[in-house]
Design a protein around this motif. Structure first.
Motif, PDB file in Angstrom:
ATOM      1  N   ALA A  20     -36.208  54.532  21.533  1.00 32.15           N
ATOM      2  CA  ALA A  20     -35.716  54.438  20.144  1.00 32.15           C
ATOM      3  C   ALA A  20     -36.338  53.232  19.451  1.00 32.15           C
ATOM      4  N   PHE A  21     -36.525  52.148  20.203  1.00 27.29           N
ATOM      5  CA  PHE A  21     -37.136  50.932  19.660  1.00 27.29           C
ATOM      6  C   PHE A  21     -38.595  51.197  19.270  1.00 27.29           C
TER       7      PHE A  21
ATOM      8  N   HIS B 157     -26.204  45.609  27.780  1.00 28.09           N
ATOM      9  CA  HIS B 157     -27.374  45.014  27.104  1.00 28.09           C
ATOM     10  C   HIS B 157     -28.178  46.090  26.362  1.00 28.09           C
ATOM     11  N   ALA B 158     -28.246  47.284  26.951  1.00 30.57           N
ATOM     12  CA  ALA B 158     -28.937  48.389  26.260  1.00 30.57           C
ATOM     13  C   ALA B 158     -28.210  48.688  24.945  1.00 30.57           C
ATOM     14  N   THR B 159     -26.878  48.607  24.989  1.00 27.97           N
ATOM     15  CA  THR B 159     -26.094  48.840  23.771  1.00 27.97           C
ATOM     16  C   THR B 159     -26.369  47.744  22.737  1.00 27.97           C
ATOM     17  N   ASN B 160     -26.454  46.497  23.217  1.00 23.80           N
ATOM     18  CA  ASN B 160     -26.797  45.403  22.280  1.00 23.80           C
ATOM     19  C   ASN B 160     -28.132  45.685  21.599  1.00 23.80           C
ATOM     20  N   ILE B 161     -29.093  46.151  22.394  1.00 22.73           N
ATOM     21  CA  ILE B 161     -30.423  46.452  21.834  1.00 22.73           C
ATOM     22  C   ILE B 161     -30.294  47.552  20.777  1.00 22.73           C
ATOM     23  N   ALA B 162     -29.466  48.556  21.094  1.00 23.51           N
ATOM     24  CA  ALA B 162     -29.269  49.660  20.139  1.00 23.51           C
ATOM     25  C   ALA B 162     -28.673  49.131  18.837  1.00 23.51           C
ATOM     26  N   GLU B 163     -27.716  48.214  18.957  1.00 25.86           N
ATOM     27  CA  GLU B 163     -27.089  47.652  17.750  1.00 25.86           C
ATOM     28  C   GLU B 163     -28.098  46.834  16.942  1.00 25.86           C
ATOM     29  N   ASP B 164     -28.932  46.083  17.649  1.00 23.45           N
ATOM     30  CA  ASP B 164     -29.959  45.314  16.937  1.00 23.45           C
ATOM     31  C   ASP B 164     -30.979  46.232  16.267  1.00 23.45           C
ATOM     32  N   LEU B 165     -31.202  47.352  16.908  1.00 19.22           N
ATOM     33  CA  LEU B 165     -32.130  48.337  16.350  1.00 19.22           C
ATOM     34  C   LEU B 165     -31.580  48.939  15.051  1.00 19.22           C
ATOM     35  N   ILE B 166     -30.281  49.194  15.054  1.00 17.85           N
ATOM     36  CA  ILE B 166     -29.650  49.733  13.838  1.00 17.85           C
ATOM     37  C   ILE B 166     -29.759  48.694  12.712  1.00 17.85           C
ATOM     38  N   TYR B 167     -29.558  47.424  13.075  1.00 16.35           N
ATOM     39  CA  TYR B 167     -29.713  46.347  12.074  1.00 16.35           C
ATOM     40  C   TYR B 167     -31.148  46.308  11.554  1.00 16.35           C
TER      41      TYR B 167
ATOM     42  N   GLU C 277     -33.081  55.646  14.722  1.00 18.84           N
ATOM     43  CA  GLU C 277     -31.722  55.157  14.524  1.00 18.84           C
ATOM     44  C   GLU C 277     -30.689  56.090  15.164  1.00 18.84           C
ATOM     45  N   ALA C 278     -30.927  57.400  15.080  1.00 15.49           N
ATOM     46  CA  ALA C 278     -29.972  58.365  15.642  1.00 15.49           C
ATOM     47  C   ALA C 278     -29.841  58.164  17.154  1.00 15.49           C
TER      48      ALA C 278
END
Lengths: 276, 230
Positions: free
Chosen positions: B136-137, B196-206, B142-143
Protein backbone atom coordinates in the motif's frame (compact mmCIF):
# COMPACT_ATOMS: atom_id res chain seq x y z
CA UNK A 1 -22.36 30.77 3.69
CA UNK A 2 -19.13 31.97 2.11
CA UNK A 3 -15.71 30.39 2.59
CA UNK A 4 -14.57 32.59 5.43
CA UNK A 5 -17.84 32.41 7.35
CA UNK A 6 -17.76 28.64 6.99
CA UNK A 7 -14.21 28.45 8.29
CA UNK A 8 -14.99 30.74 11.19
CA UNK A 9 -18.14 28.78 12.03
CA UNK A 10 -16.42 25.40 11.81
CA UNK A 11 -13.13 26.27 13.39
CA UNK A 12 -13.17 27.54 16.95
CA UNK A 13 -9.36 27.61 16.91
CA UNK A 14 -9.42 30.18 14.17
CA UNK A 15 -12.31 32.12 15.63
CA UNK A 16 -10.66 32.39 19.04
CA UNK A 17 -7.14 32.26 17.71
CA UNK A 18 -4.46 34.20 19.45
CA UNK A 19 -4.63 37.53 17.73
CA UNK A 20 -4.19 39.24 21.04
CA UNK A 21 -7.94 39.64 21.38
CA UNK A 22 -7.50 43.22 20.30
CA UNK A 23 -9.98 43.01 17.49
CA UNK A 24 -13.10 40.88 17.18
CA UNK A 25 -11.96 37.88 15.22
CA UNK A 26 -15.28 36.85 13.76
CA UNK A 27 -15.77 39.96 11.68
CA UNK A 28 -15.22 40.29 7.97
CA UNK A 29 -13.19 43.43 7.33
CA UNK A 30 -13.01 43.28 3.56
CA UNK A 31 -15.61 41.37 1.57
CA UNK A 32 -14.71 40.68 -2.05
CA UNK A 33 -17.63 39.50 -4.15
CA UNK A 34 -17.35 38.44 -7.80
CA UNK A 35 -14.79 41.17 -8.15
CA UNK A 36 -12.90 41.77 -11.39
CA UNK A 37 -10.25 44.28 -12.38
CA UNK A 38 -9.53 45.23 -15.98
CA UNK A 39 -6.58 47.09 -17.45
CA UNK A 40 -8.35 48.31 -20.57
CA UNK A 41 -9.45 45.03 -22.25
CA UNK A 42 -7.14 42.84 -20.19
CA UNK A 43 -8.90 41.21 -17.24
CA UNK A 44 -6.27 40.96 -14.46
CA UNK A 45 -8.64 39.74 -11.73
CA UNK A 46 -11.51 37.43 -12.62
CA UNK A 47 -14.68 37.20 -10.52
CA UNK A 48 -12.80 36.71 -7.27
CA UNK A 49 -14.79 36.07 -4.10
CA UNK A 50 -13.34 35.82 -0.60
CA UNK A 51 -13.61 37.58 2.73
CA UNK A 52 -10.71 38.96 4.72
CA UNK A 53 -11.11 38.60 8.48
CA UNK A 54 -10.49 41.53 10.80
CA UNK A 55 -7.43 41.45 13.02
CA UNK A 56 -5.65 38.65 11.19
CA UNK A 57 -2.86 38.42 8.67
CA UNK A 58 -4.00 37.25 5.24
CA UNK A 59 -1.40 36.37 2.63
CA UNK A 60 -2.10 36.42 -1.09
CA UNK A 61 0.22 34.15 -3.04
CA UNK A 62 0.51 33.05 -6.64
CA UNK A 63 2.86 33.22 -9.62
CA UNK A 64 3.78 36.52 -11.27
CA UNK A 65 0.87 38.05 -13.14
CA UNK A 66 -1.78 36.14 -11.20
CA UNK A 67 -3.46 39.37 -10.08
CA UNK A 68 -2.44 39.31 -6.43
CA UNK A 69 -0.95 42.82 -6.36
CA UNK A 70 -3.83 44.12 -8.44
CA UNK A 71 -6.40 42.91 -5.94
CA UNK A 72 -4.33 44.28 -3.04
CA UNK A 73 -4.13 47.68 -4.68
CA UNK A 74 -7.85 47.56 -5.43
CA UNK A 75 -8.62 47.56 -1.71
CA UNK A 76 -7.52 51.19 -1.26
CA UNK A 77 -8.13 52.14 -4.87
CA UNK A 78 -4.49 52.56 -5.80
CA UNK A 79 -5.45 51.24 -9.24
CA UNK A 80 -7.47 54.41 -9.84
CA UNK A 81 -4.15 55.97 -10.80
CA UNK A 82 -3.62 53.45 -13.62
CA UNK A 83 -5.06 54.71 -16.93
CA UNK A 84 -7.72 52.40 -18.37
CA UNK A 85 -8.23 50.52 -15.13
CA UNK A 86 -11.80 49.70 -14.21
CA UNK A 87 -13.51 47.23 -11.92
CA UNK A 88 -16.64 45.08 -11.83
CA UNK A 89 -18.29 43.38 -8.88
CA UNK A 90 -18.23 44.31 -5.24
CA UNK A 91 -15.47 45.19 -2.80
CA UNK A 92 -16.77 46.12 0.63
CA UNK A 93 -14.69 47.61 3.43
CA UNK A 94 -16.58 47.40 6.72
CA UNK A 95 -19.72 46.83 4.66
CA UNK A 96 -19.22 49.99 2.57
CA UNK A 97 -18.64 49.75 -1.17
CA UNK A 98 -15.09 51.00 -1.78
CA UNK A 99 -15.97 51.89 -5.38
CA UNK A 100 -19.03 53.96 -4.54
CA UNK A 101 -18.54 57.35 -6.25
CA UNK A 102 -19.21 59.09 -2.92
CA UNK A 103 -16.21 57.48 -1.26
CA UNK A 104 -13.53 59.96 -0.18
CA UNK A 105 -10.43 58.24 -1.51
CA UNK A 106 -8.08 60.21 0.73
CA UNK A 107 -10.01 59.08 3.81
CA UNK A 108 -10.10 55.52 2.45
CA UNK A 109 -6.31 55.51 2.12
CA UNK A 110 -5.99 56.88 5.64
CA UNK A 111 -7.97 53.90 6.94
CA UNK A 112 -6.33 51.46 4.55
CA UNK A 113 -2.59 52.14 4.49
CA UNK A 114 -0.07 50.65 2.14
CA UNK A 115 3.55 49.56 2.35
CA UNK A 116 5.36 48.98 -0.91
CA UNK A 117 8.02 46.64 -2.19
CA UNK A 118 10.81 49.21 -2.06
CA UNK A 119 11.04 51.55 0.91
CA UNK A 120 10.05 55.00 -0.28
CA UNK A 121 10.73 57.52 2.48
CA UNK A 122 10.41 61.21 1.64
CA UNK A 123 13.75 63.06 1.41
CA UNK A 124 12.96 64.68 4.75
CA UNK A 125 13.89 64.06 8.34
CA UNK A 126 12.82 60.87 10.11
CA UNK A 127 10.42 62.94 12.25
CA UNK A 128 8.87 64.71 9.27
CA UNK A 129 8.34 61.45 7.43
CA UNK A 130 6.21 60.07 10.25
CA UNK A 131 4.56 63.43 10.99
CA UNK A 132 3.64 63.94 7.34
CA UNK A 133 0.30 62.11 7.44
CA UNK A 134 -0.96 63.45 10.77
CA UNK A 135 -0.11 67.01 9.66
CA UNK A 136 -2.16 66.48 6.49
CA UNK A 137 -5.19 65.13 8.27
CA UNK A 138 -5.40 67.42 11.29
CA UNK A 139 -3.88 70.43 12.98
CA UNK A 140 -1.86 69.22 15.91
CA UNK A 141 0.40 71.02 18.35
CA UNK A 142 4.04 69.99 18.45
CA UNK A 143 3.63 67.99 21.64
CA UNK A 144 0.78 65.92 20.28
CA UNK A 145 2.61 65.41 17.03
CA UNK A 146 5.76 64.26 18.83
CA UNK A 147 3.63 61.82 20.79
CA UNK A 148 2.15 60.32 17.61
CA UNK A 149 5.59 60.11 15.98
CA UNK A 150 7.05 58.33 18.99
CA UNK A 151 4.13 55.89 19.29
CA UNK A 152 4.26 55.10 15.57
CA UNK A 153 8.02 54.51 15.65
CA UNK A 154 7.66 52.33 18.76
CA UNK A 155 4.90 50.32 17.08
CA UNK A 156 7.07 49.95 13.98
CA UNK A 157 9.94 48.68 16.18
CA UNK A 158 12.21 51.51 15.05
CA UNK A 159 12.11 53.96 17.98
CA UNK A 160 15.14 52.64 19.86
CA UNK A 161 17.29 52.90 16.76
CA UNK A 162 16.30 56.46 15.78
CA UNK A 163 15.17 58.25 18.94
CA UNK A 164 18.43 60.21 19.15
CA UNK A 165 18.53 61.17 15.50
CA UNK A 166 14.96 62.12 14.59
CA UNK A 167 16.16 65.13 12.62
CA UNK A 168 18.49 63.06 10.42
CA UNK A 169 17.49 62.58 6.83
CA UNK A 170 15.42 59.42 6.43
CA UNK A 171 17.52 58.41 3.44
CA UNK A 172 20.48 57.93 5.79
CA UNK A 173 18.75 54.87 7.29
CA UNK A 174 19.44 51.32 6.10
CA UNK A 175 16.97 49.63 3.75
CA UNK A 176 15.35 47.65 6.55
CA UNK A 177 15.07 50.74 8.74
CA UNK A 178 13.60 52.72 5.84
CA UNK A 179 10.95 50.04 5.37
CA UNK A 180 10.05 50.14 9.07
CA UNK A 181 9.94 53.93 8.82
CA UNK A 182 7.44 53.57 5.97
CA UNK A 183 5.37 51.29 8.20
CA UNK A 184 5.57 53.90 11.00
CA UNK A 185 4.45 56.55 8.50
CA UNK A 186 1.37 54.46 7.68
CA UNK A 187 0.65 53.72 11.35
CA UNK A 188 0.84 57.43 12.23
CA UNK A 189 -2.48 58.18 10.52
CA UNK A 190 -4.28 55.45 12.48
CA UNK A 191 -5.23 52.96 9.79
CA UNK A 192 -7.38 49.88 10.31
CA UNK A 193 -5.89 47.86 7.49
CA UNK A 194 -2.29 47.52 6.36
CA UNK A 195 -1.70 46.45 2.78
CA UNK A 196 1.80 45.13 2.20
CA UNK A 197 2.99 44.52 -1.33
CA UNK A 198 6.08 42.30 -1.07
CA UNK A 199 7.38 44.40 1.80
CA UNK A 200 10.63 42.46 2.26
CA UNK A 201 11.63 41.59 -1.29
CA UNK A 202 14.26 44.35 -1.32
CA UNK A 203 15.63 43.48 2.14
CA UNK A 204 18.33 41.14 3.43
CA UNK A 205 17.35 38.14 5.61
CA UNK A 206 18.02 39.98 8.88
CA UNK A 207 15.92 43.00 7.92
CA UNK A 208 13.27 40.61 6.56
CA UNK A 209 13.10 38.85 9.91
CA UNK A 210 12.58 42.17 11.69
CA UNK A 211 9.68 43.04 9.39
CA UNK A 212 8.18 39.58 9.91
CA UNK A 213 8.49 39.99 13.66
CA UNK A 214 6.86 43.38 13.32
CA UNK A 215 3.96 41.88 11.37
CA UNK A 216 3.49 39.42 14.25
CA UNK A 217 3.46 42.36 16.69
CA UNK A 218 0.93 44.33 14.65
CA UNK A 219 -1.33 41.33 14.19
CA UNK A 220 -4.50 41.82 16.16
CA UNK A 221 -4.19 45.60 16.24
CA UNK A 222 -4.63 45.83 12.48
CA UNK A 223 -5.93 43.71 9.66
CA UNK A 224 -2.90 42.91 7.55
CA UNK A 225 -3.00 41.78 3.95
CA UNK A 226 0.35 40.81 2.50
CA UNK A 227 1.30 39.89 -1.04
CA UNK A 228 4.45 37.84 -1.12
CA UNK A 229 6.43 35.74 -3.54
CA UNK A 230 8.14 34.09 -0.62
CA UNK A 231 6.08 31.03 0.17
CA UNK A 232 7.82 30.40 3.47
CA UNK A 233 7.12 33.97 4.49
CA UNK A 234 3.42 33.51 3.76
CA UNK A 235 3.52 30.34 5.86
CA UNK A 236 5.36 32.05 8.71
CA UNK A 237 3.44 35.29 9.04
CA UNK A 238 -0.13 34.68 7.92
CA UNK A 239 -3.26 33.19 9.46
CA UNK A 240 -5.10 32.85 6.17
CA UNK A 241 -3.80 32.32 2.67
CA UNK A 242 -5.40 33.01 -0.67
CA UNK A 243 -3.84 31.32 -3.70
CA UNK A 244 -4.49 33.01 -7.01
CA UNK A 245 -3.69 31.80 -10.49
CA UNK A 246 -4.24 33.59 -13.79
CA UNK A 247 -6.47 36.18 -12.16
CA UNK A 248 -8.74 33.69 -10.40
CA UNK A 249 -8.87 32.63 -6.77
CA UNK A 250 -7.97 28.95 -6.60
CA UNK A 251 -8.14 28.41 -2.87
CA UNK A 252 -8.59 30.36 0.34
CA UNK A 253 -8.22 28.92 3.81
CA UNK A 254 -6.34 28.83 7.10
CA UNK A 255 -2.61 28.97 6.33
CA UNK A 256 -1.85 25.91 8.41
CA UNK A 257 -4.17 23.89 6.18
CA UNK A 258 -3.06 25.40 2.89
CA UNK A 259 0.55 24.49 3.73
CA UNK A 260 -0.08 21.01 5.08
CA UNK A 261 -3.11 19.70 3.22
CA UNK A 262 -4.36 22.06 0.53
CA UNK A 263 -7.74 21.11 -0.84
CA UNK A 264 -6.79 21.86 -4.41
CA UNK A 265 -4.13 20.03 -6.42
CA UNK A 266 -3.17 23.24 -8.21
CA UNK A 267 -2.38 24.84 -4.84
CA UNK A 268 -0.34 21.80 -3.81
CA UNK A 269 1.59 21.88 -7.08
CA UNK A 270 2.33 25.59 -6.72
CA UNK A 271 3.45 25.66 -3.10
CA UNK A 272 5.53 22.50 -3.49
CA UNK A 273 7.26 24.13 -6.47
CA UNK A 274 5.95 21.73 -9.11
CA UNK A 275 4.82 24.64 -11.22
CA UNK A 276 4.84 28.41 -11.23
CA UNK B 1 9.63 23.03 -10.46
CA UNK B 2 11.94 22.32 -7.56
CA UNK B 3 13.99 19.65 -9.29
CA UNK B 4 16.52 19.30 -6.47
CA UNK B 5 13.80 18.61 -3.90
CA UNK B 6 12.13 16.05 -6.17
CA UNK B 7 15.48 14.31 -6.67
CA UNK B 8 16.03 14.20 -2.91
CA UNK B 9 12.55 12.77 -2.38
CA UNK B 10 13.15 10.12 -5.04
CA UNK B 11 16.37 9.15 -3.30
CA UNK B 12 14.57 9.00 0.06
CA UNK B 13 11.85 6.85 -1.50
CA UNK B 14 14.43 4.33 -2.65
CA UNK B 15 16.03 4.25 0.80
CA UNK B 16 12.78 3.70 2.70
CA UNK B 17 11.63 1.03 0.23
CA UNK B 18 14.96 -0.77 0.60
CA UNK B 19 14.51 -0.72 4.38
CA UNK B 20 10.94 -2.00 3.98
CA UNK B 21 12.13 -4.88 1.82
CA UNK B 22 14.92 -5.73 4.28
CA UNK B 23 12.56 -5.75 7.28
CA UNK B 24 9.87 -7.73 5.47
CA UNK B 25 12.51 -10.30 4.54
CA UNK B 26 13.79 -10.45 8.14
CA UNK B 27 10.31 -11.13 9.49
CA UNK B 28 9.83 -13.88 6.89
CA UNK B 29 13.17 -15.48 7.78
CA UNK B 30 12.56 -15.21 11.54
CA UNK B 31 9.16 -16.87 11.22
CA UNK B 32 10.64 -19.62 9.04
CA UNK B 33 13.44 -20.15 11.56
CA UNK B 34 10.92 -20.50 14.40
CA UNK B 35 8.65 -22.73 12.34
CA UNK B 36 11.40 -25.12 11.19
CA UNK B 37 13.67 -24.62 14.22
CA UNK B 38 16.41 -23.64 11.82
CA UNK B 39 19.29 -22.17 13.84
CA UNK B 40 21.27 -21.06 10.77
CA UNK B 41 18.49 -18.86 9.44
CA UNK B 42 17.76 -17.51 12.93
CA UNK B 43 21.42 -16.60 13.41
CA UNK B 44 21.46 -14.91 10.02
CA UNK B 45 18.57 -12.64 11.07
CA UNK B 46 20.34 -11.75 14.33
CA UNK B 47 23.58 -11.01 12.50
CA UNK B 48 21.90 -8.65 10.06
CA UNK B 49 20.32 -6.39 12.70
CA UNK B 50 23.01 -3.74 12.36
CA UNK B 51 22.16 -3.28 8.70
CA UNK B 52 18.55 -2.38 9.63
CA UNK B 53 19.74 0.11 12.22
CA UNK B 54 22.14 1.73 9.78
CA UNK B 55 19.46 2.03 7.12
CA UNK B 56 17.08 3.57 9.66
CA UNK B 57 19.64 6.20 10.67
CA UNK B 58 20.36 6.99 7.01
CA UNK B 59 16.67 7.51 6.25
CA UNK B 60 16.25 9.78 9.28
CA UNK B 61 19.30 11.84 8.33
CA UNK B 62 17.97 12.20 4.79
CA UNK B 63 14.59 13.39 6.11
CA UNK B 64 16.21 15.94 8.42
CA UNK B 65 18.39 17.18 5.59
CA UNK B 66 15.37 17.69 3.32
CA UNK B 67 13.43 19.47 6.08
CA UNK B 68 16.36 21.78 6.82
CA UNK B 69 17.41 22.55 3.28
CA UNK B 70 14.14 22.56 1.35
CA UNK B 71 11.42 23.35 3.91
CA UNK B 72 8.89 21.18 2.08
CA UNK B 73 5.17 21.95 2.35
CA UNK B 74 1.84 20.27 1.59
CA UNK B 75 2.14 16.80 0.00
CA UNK B 76 5.96 16.92 0.14
CA UNK B 77 5.87 17.80 3.84
CA UNK B 78 3.39 15.01 4.54
CA UNK B 79 5.62 12.56 2.68
CA UNK B 80 8.72 13.45 4.71
CA UNK B 81 6.82 13.36 8.01
CA UNK B 82 5.19 10.04 7.14
CA UNK B 83 8.55 8.55 6.11
CA UNK B 84 10.13 9.70 9.39
CA UNK B 85 7.43 7.87 11.34
CA UNK B 86 7.26 4.80 9.10
CA UNK B 87 11.05 4.56 9.37
CA UNK B 88 10.78 4.19 13.15
CA UNK B 89 8.09 1.55 12.86
CA UNK B 90 10.17 -0.40 10.35
CA UNK B 91 13.17 -0.34 12.66
CA UNK B 92 11.01 -1.63 15.52
CA UNK B 93 9.64 -4.39 13.28
CA UNK B 94 13.25 -5.28 12.46
CA UNK B 95 14.01 -5.51 16.20
CA UNK B 96 10.99 -7.75 16.73
CA UNK B 97 12.14 -10.03 13.89
CA UNK B 98 15.45 -10.34 15.71
CA UNK B 99 13.63 -11.15 18.97
CA UNK B 100 11.66 -13.89 17.17
CA UNK B 101 14.93 -15.25 15.74
CA UNK B 102 16.48 -15.25 19.23
CA UNK B 103 13.48 -17.18 20.57
CA UNK B 104 13.94 -19.63 17.67
CA UNK B 105 17.61 -20.04 18.60
CA UNK B 106 16.58 -20.79 22.19
CA UNK B 107 14.02 -23.34 21.03
CA UNK B 108 16.66 -25.01 18.84
CA UNK B 109 18.70 -25.74 21.96
CA UNK B 110 15.73 -27.23 23.83
CA UNK B 111 14.00 -30.59 23.50
CA UNK B 112 11.39 -30.27 20.75
CA UNK B 113 7.95 -29.11 21.75
CA UNK B 114 4.80 -28.97 19.66
CA UNK B 115 4.26 -25.49 18.25
CA UNK B 116 0.58 -24.49 18.38
CA UNK B 117 -1.04 -24.52 14.93
CA UNK B 118 -2.64 -21.19 15.75
CA UNK B 119 0.82 -19.60 16.03
CA UNK B 120 1.64 -20.63 12.46
CA UNK B 121 -1.63 -19.11 11.32
CA UNK B 122 -0.88 -15.95 13.24
CA UNK B 123 2.60 -15.74 11.73
CA UNK B 124 1.18 -16.10 8.23
CA UNK B 125 -1.49 -13.52 8.88
CA UNK B 126 1.03 -11.05 10.35
CA UNK B 127 3.38 -11.47 7.41
CA UNK B 128 0.47 -10.96 5.04
CA UNK B 129 -0.52 -7.79 6.91
CA UNK B 130 3.02 -6.43 6.74
CA UNK B 131 3.28 -7.23 3.05
CA UNK B 132 -0.08 -5.58 2.43
CA UNK B 133 0.81 -2.33 4.19
CA UNK B 134 4.18 -2.12 2.46
CA UNK B 135 2.52 -2.72 -0.92
CA UNK B 136 0.00 0.00 0.00
CA UNK B 137 2.94 2.31 0.77
CA UNK B 138 4.49 1.62 -2.63
CA UNK B 139 1.19 2.12 -4.45
CA UNK B 140 -0.22 4.92 -2.25
CA UNK B 141 -3.24 2.65 -1.76
CA UNK B 142 -5.42 4.23 0.90
CA UNK B 143 -8.11 1.52 0.74
CA UNK B 144 -5.55 -1.20 1.46
CA UNK B 145 -4.17 0.86 4.36
CA UNK B 146 -7.65 1.06 5.88
CA UNK B 147 -8.03 -2.73 5.53
CA UNK B 148 -4.78 -3.21 7.43
CA UNK B 149 -6.11 -1.04 10.28
CA UNK B 150 -9.23 -3.20 10.44
CA UNK B 151 -7.32 -6.52 10.26
CA UNK B 152 -5.11 -5.76 13.26
CA UNK B 153 -7.86 -6.63 15.75
CA UNK B 154 -7.98 -10.17 14.33
CA UNK B 155 -4.30 -10.64 15.14
CA UNK B 156 -4.83 -9.24 18.65
CA UNK B 157 -7.52 -11.88 19.17
CA UNK B 158 -5.22 -14.64 17.88
CA UNK B 159 -2.53 -13.55 20.33
CA UNK B 160 -4.97 -13.73 23.24
CA UNK B 161 -6.08 -17.19 22.14
CA UNK B 162 -2.47 -18.47 21.91
CA UNK B 163 -1.65 -16.92 25.26
CA UNK B 164 -4.50 -18.79 26.95
CA UNK B 165 -3.69 -22.01 25.11
CA UNK B 166 0.02 -21.93 26.05
CA UNK B 167 -0.84 -21.00 29.63
CA UNK B 168 -2.92 -24.20 29.80
CA UNK B 169 -0.06 -26.29 28.38
CA UNK B 170 2.41 -24.81 30.90
CA UNK B 171 0.15 -25.78 33.75
CA UNK B 172 0.04 -29.34 32.43
CA UNK B 173 3.78 -29.51 31.59
CA UNK B 174 5.64 -27.20 33.95
CA UNK B 175 8.98 -28.70 32.90
CA UNK B 176 8.49 -27.18 29.41
CA UNK B 177 7.95 -23.79 30.95
CA UNK B 178 10.97 -22.06 29.43
CA UNK B 179 10.36 -23.32 25.91
CA UNK B 180 6.67 -22.51 26.09
CA UNK B 181 7.51 -19.06 27.38
CA UNK B 182 9.40 -18.49 24.12
CA UNK B 183 6.25 -19.45 22.21
CA UNK B 184 4.41 -16.78 24.17
CA UNK B 185 7.15 -14.29 23.35
CA UNK B 186 6.94 -15.10 19.66
CA UNK B 187 3.19 -14.60 19.73
CA UNK B 188 3.67 -11.28 21.52
CA UNK B 189 6.30 -10.15 18.99
CA UNK B 190 4.03 -11.03 16.08
CA UNK B 191 1.22 -9.07 17.68
CA UNK B 192 3.54 -6.07 18.08
CA UNK B 193 4.64 -6.36 14.43
CA UNK B 194 0.98 -6.14 13.43
CA UNK B 195 0.61 -3.04 15.65
CA UNK B 196 3.53 -1.39 13.87
CA UNK B 197 2.04 -2.36 10.50
CA UNK B 198 -1.14 -0.61 11.64
CA UNK B 199 0.87 2.49 12.60
CA UNK B 200 2.36 2.49 9.10
CA UNK B 201 -1.14 2.20 7.63
CA UNK B 202 -2.29 5.19 9.70
CA UNK B 203 0.71 7.23 8.59
CA UNK B 204 -0.06 6.25 5.04
CA UNK B 205 -3.61 7.55 5.35
CA UNK B 206 -2.17 10.82 6.69
CA UNK B 207 0.27 10.95 3.81
CA UNK B 208 -2.45 10.48 1.20
CA UNK B 209 -5.34 12.36 2.80
CA UNK B 210 -3.72 14.77 5.23
CA UNK B 211 -5.96 13.51 8.03
CA UNK B 212 -4.71 12.04 11.26
CA UNK B 213 -6.77 8.91 11.90
CA UNK B 214 -4.76 7.59 14.82
CA UNK B 215 -6.95 6.90 17.86
CA UNK B 216 -10.05 7.22 15.70
CA UNK B 217 -12.50 4.36 15.84
CA UNK B 218 -14.38 5.05 12.65
CA UNK B 219 -11.78 3.40 10.44
CA UNK B 220 -12.65 0.13 12.07
CA UNK B 221 -16.32 0.76 11.46
CA UNK B 222 -15.90 1.72 7.82
CA UNK B 223 -17.07 5.30 8.36
CA UNK B 224 -15.48 8.36 6.87
CA UNK B 225 -12.16 9.69 8.10
CA UNK B 226 -11.83 11.54 11.37
CA UNK B 227 -12.04 15.28 11.69
CA UNK B 228 -8.58 16.71 12.17
CA UNK B 229 -7.45 17.86 15.57
CA UNK B 230 -7.98 21.59 15.70
Amino acid sequence: MNTFDRIIADRPDVRNGDNGGKMPADRTHVAINLFSVFYRANQAVKDVTFNIPAGYVTAIIGPSGCGKSTILRAINRMNDLVPGCHVKGELLFDGQDVYNPDVDVVMLRKRVGMVFQKPNPFPKSIFDNVAYGPRLHSRLNQGKLAEIVERSLVDAALWDEVKDRLEDNALSLSGGQQQRLCIARVLAVGPEILLMDEPTSALDPRATLRIENLIAELRGKYTIIIVTHNMQQAARVSDFTAFMYEGALVEFGPTKEIFTKPGNKQTDDYITGRFG
Amino acid sequence: MNIQLQKEIEKLKKQILALSAKVENDVGMAVRAADNLDAAIAQDVVNREDETNLREVNVEEECLKILALHQPVASDLRYIVAVLKINQDLERIGDLAVHIAESALFLCRQPRIAIPVRLEQMANKTQHLLQKVLDAFVNFDEAAAREVCADDSEIDAMHQEIFQQVKGIIMQNPRQFEALLQIMHISRHLERIADHATNIAEDLIYLIEGRIVRHATEIFQGKGPAEPNV
